[in-house]
Design a protein around this motif. Structure first.
Motif, PDB file in Angstrom:
ATOM      1  N   GLY A   1      89.820   7.310  44.485  1.00  0.00           N
ATOM      2  CA  GLY A   1      89.970   8.468  45.375  1.00  0.00           C
ATOM      3  C   GLY A   1      88.881   8.447  46.420  1.00  0.00           C
ATOM      4  N   ALA A   2      88.653   7.262  47.000  1.00  0.00           N
ATOM      5  CA  ALA A   2      87.507   7.048  47.884  1.00  0.00           C
ATOM      6  C   ALA A   2      87.657   7.686  49.249  1.00  0.00           C
ATOM      7  N   SER A   3      88.827   8.210  49.587  1.00  0.00           N
ATOM      8  CA  SER A   3      89.029   8.785  50.920  1.00  0.00           C
ATOM      9  C   SER A   3      88.980  10.306  50.941  1.00  0.00           C
TER      10      SER A   3
ATOM     11  N   VAL B   1      80.051  -1.673  46.006  1.00  0.00           N
ATOM     12  CA  VAL B   1      81.009  -0.572  45.931  1.00  0.00           C
ATOM     13  C   VAL B   1      82.430  -1.055  46.193  1.00  0.00           C
ATOM     14  N   THR B   2      83.316  -0.667  45.281  1.00  0.00           N
ATOM     15  CA  THR B   2      84.744  -0.879  45.473  1.00  0.00           C
ATOM     16  C   THR B   2      85.403   0.486  45.615  1.00  0.00           C
ATOM     17  N   GLY B   3      86.147   0.679  46.683  1.00  0.00           N
ATOM     18  CA  GLY B   3      86.845   1.934  46.895  1.00  0.00           C
ATOM     19  C   GLY B   3      88.336   1.776  46.672  1.00  0.00           C
ATOM     20  N   VAL B   4      88.922   2.716  45.952  1.00  0.00           N
ATOM     21  CA  VAL B   4      90.367   2.719  45.701  1.00  0.00           C
ATOM     22  C   VAL B   4      90.974   3.888  46.464  1.00  0.00           C
ATOM     23  N   CYS B   5      91.964   3.605  47.287  1.00  0.00           N
ATOM     24  CA  CYS B   5      92.597   4.644  48.092  1.00  0.00           C
ATOM     25  C   CYS B   5      93.986   4.175  48.516  1.00  0.00           C
ATOM     26  N   SER B   6      94.660   4.929  49.364  1.00  0.00           N
ATOM     27  CA  SER B   6      95.992   4.558  49.831  1.00  0.00           C
ATOM     28  C   SER B   6      95.896   3.596  51.017  1.00  0.00           C
ATOM     29  N   THR B   7      97.022   2.998  51.355  1.00  0.00           N
ATOM     30  CA  THR B   7      97.074   2.019  52.437  1.00  0.00           C
ATOM     31  C   THR B   7      96.490   2.558  53.731  1.00  0.00           C
ATOM     32  N   ALA B   8      96.827   3.786  54.070  1.00  0.00           N
ATOM     33  CA  ALA B   8      96.428   4.369  55.343  1.00  0.00           C
ATOM     34  C   ALA B   8      94.924   4.554  55.477  1.00  0.00           C
TER      35      ALA B   8
ATOM     36  N   LEU C   1      92.428   2.519  53.955  1.00  0.00           N
ATOM     37  CA  LEU C   1      91.621   1.353  53.600  1.00  0.00           C
ATOM     38  C   LEU C   1      90.522   1.068  54.628  1.00  0.00           C
ATOM     39  N   GLU C   2      90.875   1.056  55.913  1.00  0.00           N
ATOM     40  CA  GLU C   2      89.891   0.743  56.946  1.00  0.00           C
ATOM     41  C   GLU C   2      88.808   1.811  57.039  1.00  0.00           C
ATOM     42  N   MET C   3      89.193   3.067  56.861  1.00  0.00           N
ATOM     43  CA  MET C   3      88.206   4.139  56.912  1.00  0.00           C
ATOM     44  C   MET C   3      87.199   4.004  55.784  1.00  0.00           C
ATOM     45  N   VAL C   4      87.662   3.692  54.584  1.00  0.00           N
ATOM     46  CA  VAL C   4      86.762   3.529  53.443  1.00  0.00           C
ATOM     47  C   VAL C   4      85.847   2.325  53.646  1.00  0.00           C
ATOM     48  N   LYS C   5      86.375   1.263  54.232  1.00  0.00           N
ATOM     49  CA  LYS C   5      85.533   0.110  54.570  1.00  0.00           C
ATOM     50  C   LYS C   5      84.428   0.514  55.529  1.00  0.00           C
ATOM     51  N   SER C   6      84.782   1.360  56.510  1.00  0.00           N
ATOM     52  CA  SER C   6      83.810   1.772  57.519  1.00  0.00           C
ATOM     53  C   SER C   6      82.672   2.597  56.930  1.00  0.00           C
ATOM     54  N   LEU C   7      82.892   3.167  55.752  1.00  0.00           N
ATOM     55  CA  LEU C   7      81.859   3.954  55.076  1.00  0.00           C
ATOM     56  C   LEU C   7      80.891   3.078  54.295  1.00  0.00           C
ATOM     57  N   GLY C   8      81.209   1.769  54.214  1.00  0.00           N
ATOM     58  CA  GLY C   8      80.297   0.844  53.552  1.00  0.00           C
ATOM     59  C   GLY C   8      80.835   0.183  52.301  1.00  0.00           C
ATOM     60  N   ALA C   9      82.066   0.476  51.910  1.00  0.00           N
ATOM     61  CA  ALA C   9      82.624  -0.150  50.716  1.00  0.00           C
ATOM     62  C   ALA C   9      82.683  -1.665  50.888  1.00  0.00           C
TER      63      ALA C   9
ATOM     64  N   LYS D   1      91.897  13.364  54.690  1.00  0.00           N
ATOM     65  CA  LYS D   1      90.856  12.354  54.651  1.00  0.00           C
ATOM     66  C   LYS D   1      89.520  13.070  54.790  1.00  0.00           C
ATOM     67  N   GLY D   2      88.727  13.054  53.755  1.00  0.00           N
ATOM     68  CA  GLY D   2      87.437  13.743  53.833  1.00  0.00           C
ATOM     69  C   GLY D   2      87.603  15.250  53.852  1.00  0.00           C
ATOM     70  N   ASN D   3      87.226  15.879  54.958  1.00  0.00           N
ATOM     71  CA  ASN D   3      87.122  17.342  55.012  1.00  0.00           C
ATOM     72  C   ASN D   3      87.953  17.969  56.109  1.00  0.00           C
ATOM     73  N   VAL D   4      88.325  19.220  55.886  1.00  0.00           N
ATOM     74  CA  VAL D   4      88.984  20.040  56.892  1.00  0.00           C
ATOM     75  C   VAL D   4      88.029  21.170  57.251  1.00  0.00           C
ATOM     76  N   VAL D   5      87.643  21.231  58.523  1.00  0.00           N
ATOM     77  CA  VAL D   5      86.609  22.156  58.978  1.00  0.00           C
ATOM     78  C   VAL D   5      87.223  23.342  59.713  1.00  0.00           C
TER      79      VAL D   5
END
Length: 304
Positions: free
Chosen positions: A161-163, A181-188, A190-198, A295-299
Motif C-alpha cells: 500500500g505504498a501509494s 525499500v520495495t513498494g507494492v501498489c497498483s499499476t497507475a 508505480l512511477e510515483m512510488v519510485k519517485s519517492l525513493g523505492a 494517491k497520498g493525501n487530499v487537502v
C-alpha cells in the motif's frame, strides 16, 4: 466563522457549511486560524459510523448517539496562532503551526482552539500550510509502525500500500533510515512510488510479492489488507510483520512532530497531495476519498 458541520451520520450529503460561533481560547489554549486541513480515513469512518456490530453501542456512546459529538471533523491542520491564553509559554501570537487533533477533530473550520500541550509543532518556514497539514497522520503512523518493526539500516523493507497516505511516508522514512525499500501498489502508481525513493516496485495487480522468492526483514501493511500468515514465507527468520489493522493506534508524541518537521525542512520527506478542495467542497472530497483510490493525501484549503 464558517465551519463544515457533520449534522448526522450518513452519506457526504450530511456535511453542511454553516456559520458558527468562533471559539474563545482558555487560559492554557491558543486560537488557531486554519489555512489547510485534510480528509482522512478517520473522517470517513466517523461520518459513516463504520463500526463492527459488537462495538456499535460503545462507539456511539464515545462518538455521539444520534450524530457526532464533535460535529466539525478534520484531524490534521496547519495554520497561524492568533491569540494565546495567559498561561501559554510554548507558543506566541504569529507562530505558524501544524497539529494533529485526533478525536477532538476541528480541522474543517476557519478557527479552532488547541491546548498548549496538544500534538502541535512549529511549521518549517519552507513548507506550505498544505504540505504541513498532510504530513501529520500519515507520517506519524508510518514512523510508529516502522519503529514497532525495529527498523535498522541495511534491512530489506516491503511497504504494502505504498501509494496511500501512510505508505508514501513509509517509503520515504524507510529509505531515510538506510534500508532497501520495495513498494507494492497498483499499476497507475508505480512511477510515483519510485519517485519517492523505492528501490523496487511491485504491481499487486500483476504479481503476488510472496511468490517472488525474495525475503524481507520488515513487511509493513500500510493499508490493512494482507494477513501475517500470507506474509510468512516472504519474511526472514527474525523478520517483523506490522500492520495498521489490528495492532493498535499509533502512539504519537510532540517530539515526533518536531522530528518530522526537521525532515520536511531538509526535504528528506515530502507530502504527496492528490487533490485540493475548498472548504465548501468538503462533501465532494469525502466522496473521492471514500472510493479508496487516492494517491497520498487530499487537502482542504480552509483560508486562502
Amino acid at each position: 466563522m464558517k465551519a463544515m458541520v457533520c449534522t448526522q451520520y450518513g452519506s457526504p450529503d450530511v456535511l453542511m457549511l454553516k456559520e458558527v460561533d468562533a471559539p474563545v481560547p482558555k487560559e492554557n489554549e491558543v486560537l488557531v486560524k486554519i489555512y489547510a486541513s485534510t480528509v482522512t480515513a478517520g473522517d470517513i469512518r466517523v461520518r459513516t459510523f463504520n463500526s463492527p456490530l459488537l462495538l456499535w453501542l460503545p462507539m456511539r456512546i464515545v462518538l455521539g448517539l444520534r450524530k457526532p459529538r464533535k460535529p466539525v471533523l478534520g484531524v490534521e491542520l496547519a495554520g497561524e496562532i492568533m491569540t494565546v491564553g495567559p498561561k501559554v509559554t510554548r507558543f506566541k501570537k504569529g507562530d505558524q503551526i501544524f497539529a494533529l487533533t485526533g478525536m477532538n477533530f476541528g480541522g474543517h473550520a476557519e478557527y479552532t482552539c488547541l491546548p498548549e500541550g496538544a500534538l502541535m509543532a512549529i511549521k518549517p518556514s519552507n513548507v506550505s500550510y498544505e504540505e504541513a497539514a498532510s504530513v501529520l497522520f500519515g507520517a506519524t503512523t508510518a514512523l510508529y509502525f516502522l519503529r514497532k518493526g525495529h527498523i535498522q539500516k541495511g534491512q530489506k523493507v516491503l511497504i504494502y500500500g505504498a501509494s496511500g497516505a501512510v505508505g508514501t511516508y513509509a517509503v520515504q522514512l524507510a529509505k531515510y533510515f538506510g534500508t532497501e525499500v520495495t513498494g507494492v501498489c497498483s499499476t497507475a502508481n508505480l512511477e510515483m512510488v519510485k519517485s519517492l525513493g523505492a528501490d523496487k516496485v511491485i504491481d499487486y495487480m500483476e504479481e503476488d510479492f510472496t511468490n517472488r522468492g525474495d525475503y524481507y526483514d520488515i513487511i509493513f501493511d500500510a493499508v490493512g489488507k494482507i494477513s501475517k500468515s500470507s506474509c510468512k514465507k516472504a519474511l526472514t527468520p527474525n523478520g517483523s510483520y506490522v500492520t495498521v489493522d489490528g495492532q493498535g493506534i499509533a502512539k504519537v508524541r510532540v517530539e515526533d512532530l518536531d522530528y518530522l518537521g526537521e525532515l520536511m525542512e531538509k526535504r528528506e520527506i515530502r507530502s504527496v497531495i492528490d487533490r485540493f478542495y475548498l472548504l465548501k467542497e468538503l462533501a465532494e472530497a469525502h466522496r473521492y476519498v471514500e472510493k479508496g483510490h487516492k494517491k497520498g493525501n487530499v487537502v482542504i484549503k480552509i483560508t486562502s
